[in-house]
Design an enzyme around this catalytic site. Structure first.
Site, short mmCIF file in Angstrom:
data_model
loop_
_atom_site.label_atom_id
_atom_site.label_comp_id
_atom_site.label_asym_id
_atom_site.label_seq_id
_atom_site.Cartn_x
_atom_site.Cartn_y
_atom_site.Cartn_z
N CYS A 79 0.65 -1.12 -0.26
CA CYS A 79 0.10 -0.02 -0.48
C CYS A 79 0.84 1.14 0.39
O CYS A 79 1.71 1.42 -1.22
CB CYS A 79 -0.89 -0.17 1.44
SG CYS A 79 -2.52 1.12 1.21
N HIS A 201 -3.57 -4.72 -0.12
CA HIS A 201 -3.64 -5.18 0.75
C HIS A 201 -3.37 -6.91 0.74
O HIS A 201 -4.61 -7.41 1.01
CB HIS A 201 -4.46 -4.64 1.90
CG HIS A 201 -3.92 -3.27 2.56
ND1 HIS A 201 -3.12 -2.49 3.66
CD2 HIS A 201 -4.50 -2.05 2.26
CE1 HIS A 201 -2.94 -1.57 3.52
NE2 HIS A 201 -4.35 -1.11 2.65
N GLU A 203 -2.88 -8.66 2.99
CA GLU A 203 -3.12 -9.33 4.75
C GLU A 203 -4.93 -9.32 4.97
O GLU A 203 -5.42 -9.65 5.33
CB GLU A 203 -2.47 -9.11 5.64
CG GLU A 203 -2.61 -7.12 5.71
CD GLU A 203 -2.55 -6.20 5.29
OE1 GLU A 203 -2.95 -5.20 4.52
OE2 GLU A 203 -1.54 -6.65 3.75
#
Length: 221
Positions: A79, A201, A203
């Site tokens: 990001c 992202h 994650e």
């Protein structure tokens, strides 16, 4: 061991947990020696570009970032961690970045500037004019131009999770790994030598995102 750079901003624990779920040891640190000794380095980021650059400088981490990349070890930006790699950003005026990738970070442009959720028009498949919001937030697809090791067998048009108002424009288009449609095709990840950086992202991108973290953790320096 994977070093996740802690400069006081970002969703560090969720990135760490993502690696741990995939069986990779990861430590959140702002110690330059730990970063330099790590086999792989991750630069995450959530927040304003100039604040992040200021924190990196105040914590004495800029040199560790440059040395880690020059060492050839696998390096992942996430990001804002992608945007910081560029020469400069126009967020809150012109702010200098790490200048590892030549280019600029600019805001999504639309008819209403200067507001937190400016409009950005596009034409739908039916020909009707749609209004897109800034920040670009939610799930969107990847068009794969080049395949760094961390993308592995990631299918074309896979969906990943985004939250951002700015996007990177590299001078050298050959560093582009993926693009994503949002009114136009913006750069959603870049790959140059040992550096792979993503605007999305991983994650937060469920199984597919975790598979990207897994493959990054498996890379050899």
């Amino acid at each position: 061991m994977i070093a996740i750079i802690d400069y006081g901003m970002g969703n560090l624990r969720s990135v760490q947990k993502g690696f741990e779920r995939m069986g990779h040891e990861a430590v959140v640190t702002r110690d330059p020696k730990t970063i330099l000794d790590a086999s792989k380095v991750v630069l995450p980021g959530v927040g304003a570009f100039p604040d992040c650059m200021r924190n990196l400088e105040q914590f004495g981490l800029i040199d560790a970032v440059h040395k880690s990349i020059r060492s050839g070890k696998p390096f992942l930006g996430i990001c804002l961690g992608l945007q910081l790699l560029f020469t400069e950003s126009e967020e809150f005026g012109i702010s200098k970045g790490l200048d590892i990738i030549k280019g600029r970070v600019i805001r999504f442009k639309g008819p209403a500037f200067g507001t937190p959720r400016e409009a950005c028009p596009r034409t739908s498949q039916s020909g009707a004019l749609e209004t897109l919001k800034v920040p670009h937030m939610g799930w969107n697809s990847l068009s794969i131009k080049r395949r760094p090791p961390a993308l592995g067998e990631t299918p074309e048009n896979s969906y990943v999770y985004f939250v951002h108002s700015f996007h990177a424009v590299p001078e050298d288009r050959s560093v582009i790994a993926t693009t994503t449609p949002y009114g136009f095709e913006f750069v959603s990840s870049i790959w140059k030598d040992n550096v792979f950086a993503v605007q999305f992202h991983p994650e937060k991108s469920q199984a597919l995102g975790l598979s990207i973290l897994k493959r990054f953790g498996e890379q050899k320096g």
